[in-house]
Design an enzyme around this catalytic site. Structure first.
Site, PDB file in Angstrom:
ATOM      1  N   VAL A 128      42.740  80.044  44.411  1.00 20.26           N
ATOM      2  CA  VAL A 128      43.006  80.640  43.748  1.00 20.26           C
ATOM      3  C   VAL A 128      43.859  80.495  42.656  1.00 20.26           C
ATOM      4  O   VAL A 128      44.128  79.660  42.754  1.00 20.26           O
ATOM      5  CB  VAL A 128      44.038  81.840  44.864  1.00 20.26           C
ATOM      6  CG1 VAL A 128      44.361  82.694  44.619  1.00 20.26           C
ATOM      7  CG2 VAL A 128      43.553  82.082  46.093  1.00 20.26           C
ATOM      8  N   ASP A 181      37.758  96.046  41.437  1.00 21.74           N
ATOM      9  CA  ASP A 181      38.654  96.330  39.912  1.00 21.74           C
ATOM     10  C   ASP A 181      38.012  98.392  39.907  1.00 21.74           C
ATOM     11  O   ASP A 181      38.053  98.782  41.026  1.00 21.74           O
ATOM     12  CB  ASP A 181      37.710  95.904  38.406  1.00 21.74           C
ATOM     13  CG  ASP A 181      38.572  95.946  37.311  1.00 21.74           C
ATOM     14  OD1 ASP A 181      39.045  96.890  36.946  1.00 21.74           O
ATOM     15  OD2 ASP A 181      38.373  95.119  36.954  1.00 21.74           O
ATOM     16  N   ASN A 233      20.431  87.293  26.329  1.00 16.57           N
ATOM     17  CA  ASN A 233      18.431  88.693  26.460  1.00 16.57           C
ATOM     18  C   ASN A 233      19.131  89.694  25.130  1.00 16.57           C
ATOM     19  O   ASN A 233      18.051  89.885  24.429  1.00 16.57           O
ATOM     20  CB  ASN A 233      19.232  90.063  27.217  1.00 16.57           C
ATOM     21  CG  ASN A 233      20.400  91.041  27.247  1.00 16.57           C
ATOM     22  OD1 ASN A 233      20.980  90.635  25.599  1.00 16.57           O
ATOM     23  ND2 ASN A 233      20.511  91.495  27.793  1.00 16.57           N
ATOM     24  N   ALA A 257      49.180  87.731  42.084  1.00 17.85           N
ATOM     25  CA  ALA A 257      49.177  86.432  41.220  1.00 17.85           C
ATOM     26  C   ALA A 257      50.175  85.258  41.464  1.00 17.85           C
ATOM     27  O   ALA A 257      49.199  84.028  41.380  1.00 17.85           O
ATOM     28  CB  ALA A 257      49.476  86.874  39.926  1.00 17.85           C
ATOM     29  N   HIS A 287      37.343  99.693  32.813  1.00 21.94           N
ATOM     30  CA  HIS A 287      37.982  98.404  32.811  1.00 21.94           C
ATOM     31  C   HIS A 287      37.386  97.534  33.340  1.00 21.94           C
ATOM     32  O   HIS A 287      37.059  96.257  32.815  1.00 21.94           O
ATOM     33  CB  HIS A 287      39.607  98.917  33.691  1.00 21.94           C
ATOM     34  CG  HIS A 287      40.167  97.523  33.876  1.00 21.94           C
ATOM     35  ND1 HIS A 287      40.255  96.557  34.762  1.00 21.94           N
ATOM     36  CD2 HIS A 287      41.159  96.891  33.238  1.00 21.94           C
ATOM     37  CE1 HIS A 287      40.863  95.812  34.116  1.00 21.94           C
ATOM     38  NE2 HIS A 287      42.272  95.792  33.550  1.00 21.94           N
ATOM     39  N   SER A 302      43.541  90.634  32.268  1.00 20.68           N
ATOM     40  CA  SER A 302      42.707  91.899  32.822  1.00 20.68           C
ATOM     41  C   SER A 302      41.442  90.782  32.294  1.00 20.68           C
ATOM     42  O   SER A 302      40.177  90.345  32.812  1.00 20.68           O
ATOM     43  CB  SER A 302      42.305  92.591  32.708  1.00 20.68           C
ATOM     44  OG  SER A 302      43.383  93.240  33.755  1.00 20.68           O
ATOM     45  N   ASP A 359      23.172  95.609  29.522  1.00 23.80           N
ATOM     46  CA  ASP A 359      23.434  93.508  30.205  1.00 23.80           C
ATOM     47  C   ASP A 359      23.886  93.371  30.701  1.00 23.80           C
ATOM     48  O   ASP A 359      24.670  92.223  30.631  1.00 23.80           O
ATOM     49  CB  ASP A 359      24.580  93.883  28.324  1.00 23.80           C
ATOM     50  CG  ASP A 359      24.612  92.702  27.499  1.00 23.80           C
ATOM     51  OD1 ASP A 359      22.956  91.361  27.792  1.00 23.80           O
ATOM     52  OD2 ASP A 359      25.425  92.405  26.288  1.00 23.80           O
TER      53      ASP A 359
HETATM   54 CA   LIG Z   1      23.710  90.210  25.830  1.00 28.78          CA
END
Ligand SMILES: [Ca+2]
Ligand SMILES: [Ca+2]
Length: 418
Positions: free
Chosen positions: A334, A185, A231, A327, A218, A381, A194
């Protein structure tokens, strides 16, 4: 939870997709409001051009060359050699072939040793003709550069308790700690509080860029959907706490090349472990080499069964995904993913058709962002990483729970579920 104006679907559709590689998310200027979880507030950030106005163009004189499957039998010693050793072998063999064919002054930009076996290089027309006729060469395809428009975001301040997003609830979630996903990406924010990012394995494949962090905005969002930690703050990913590896293939202004994406697949194939997952929230119009690299990554390990599970976005152009790489790849490992909203309704920007394996949430998804905060984005995405999270949890195909409503191809996609 999310209010979507009628204009939403129209605005998602600006992509010149037939000639583009895309990051499969869309602008969010169409989202009227976000009813965020308790303790949250919403701010607008609307300072960029609409996403999806990407261009894909051939890089003059730059090609991706693939060897015949048994021309360089790298599979026979892949377990004994390191990635750099096996790559050096392919480079040496390539130099020998070029010399024997009297091809001089060829600048090799990448060698591929572990997914498809081949190289990317600057070549003249005569050199291309020579290589196409060589008995050890399967294909010679023009490389393409891809330029993305900026992505609009609605940033979300999650200052209270951890908020479980609707997409995570819809597909189900579990403990992903100790599992590992490779995200091809724009990069991932390496120190997002996080996320757990394996910085030693993360790598940039962007020419002239060494940092695998997210310079565009992205990949970090994709990472949070898959793997945000359980968390007590922010969001919770589908495979909460899984380790993320950033394989960066887009630069700070959203440019990539097919040859870089194949390089990332090659690196992941050799370096990933059994039951690791790759997420590809990107695509282009048909590329034989890109499709083949994905298939080879999925097959990696052959009878030893390592082969990687790969989640792929269907694309955002409201067309059949049979026109889109990767795709359109059909392979048991896949998984091509279409997008739906919070009510299981088809996201009309989503590509459709027989390559699609599952539908998943992809409209107004809140996740982690490149600046360390949280934001909302829409697109296939965002749908693919929900499935990537399930692949991590199950080490196999997801289960299904119901069918997406209003699938335009008449064969409603199953909704992915833990
Ligand atoms: Ca979290
Ligand atoms: Ca369908």
């Amino acid at each position: 939870m999310k209010m979507i104006r009628p204009s939403f679907q129209k605005l998602m559709m600006v992509s010149a997709f037939a000639t583009s590689i895309f990051l499969t998310s869309c602008s969010k200027n169409d989202i009227n409001s976000i009813d965020a979880a308790p303790g949250t507030s919403v701010t607008e950030s609307d300072n960029s051009a609409p996403a999806g106005t990407q261009q894909e163009q051939v890089i003059p004189g730059q090609y991706i060359v693939e060897y015949n499957d048994n021309a360089l039998n790298t599979a026979s010693f892949k377990d004994e050699m390191s990635y750099s050793e096996i790559s050096a072998f392919v480079r040496e063999e390539t130099n020998s072939l070029l010399q024997a064919s009297k091809l001089t002054d060829v600048a090799i930009s990448n060698v591929y040793s572990s997914a498809l076996v081949g190289f990317a290089a600057k070549l003249t027309n005569d050199q291309v003709a020579t290589l196409k006729n060589h008995p050890n060469i399967k294909s010679v395809e023009p490389d393409r550069i891809i330029t993305l428009a900026n992505i609009k975001t609605n940033s979300v301040n999650l200052s209270g308790a951890q908020a479980i997003q609707y997409g995570t609830t819809r597909v189900g979630s579990g403990n992903g700690v100790g599992k590992r996903v490779w995200i091809i990406d724009t990069g991932v924010k390496l120190d997002h509080p996080d996320l757990t990012v394996d910085q030693s394995k993360s790598k940039s494949f962007v020419s002239g860029v060494t940092s695998p962090t997210d310079g565009f905005g992205h990949g970090t969002h994709v990472a949070g959907i898959i793997a945000a930690k359980d968390n007590g703050f922010g969001i919770k990913g589908v495979a909460a706490g899984a380790t993320v590896v950033s394989l960066r293939v887009f630069d700070d202004v959203g440019r990539s090349a097919t040859s870089w994406i194949i390089a990332a697949l090659d690196y992941a194939s050799k370096n990933a472990g059994a039951n690791d997952v790759i997420n590809m929230s990107l695509g282009s119009n048909g590329s034989y080499s890109l499709d083949n690299a994905v298939i080879k990554a999925a097959n990696y390990g052959g009878s030893t069964g390592k082969g990687l599970l790969i989640a792929v976005a269907a694309g955002n152009s409201s067309v059949s995904s049979t026109t889109t790489s990767p795709a359109r790849v059909n392979h048991a490992k896949v998984f091509t993913v279409s997008a739906m909203d919070i009510n299981d309704n088809w996201a009309t920007f989503s590509n459709f058709g027989t390559p699609v394996d599952f539908a998943a949430p992809g409209v107004a998804i809140v996740s982690t962002y490149k600046d360390g905060s949280y934001t909302s984005m829409s697109g296939t995405s965002m749908a693919a990483p929900h499935v990537a999270g399930l692949l991590l949890l199950k080490a196999a195909a997801p289960s299904a729970n119901g069918y997406v409503k209003n699938d335009p191809d008449g064969a409603a996609d199953k909704i992915a579920h833990y």
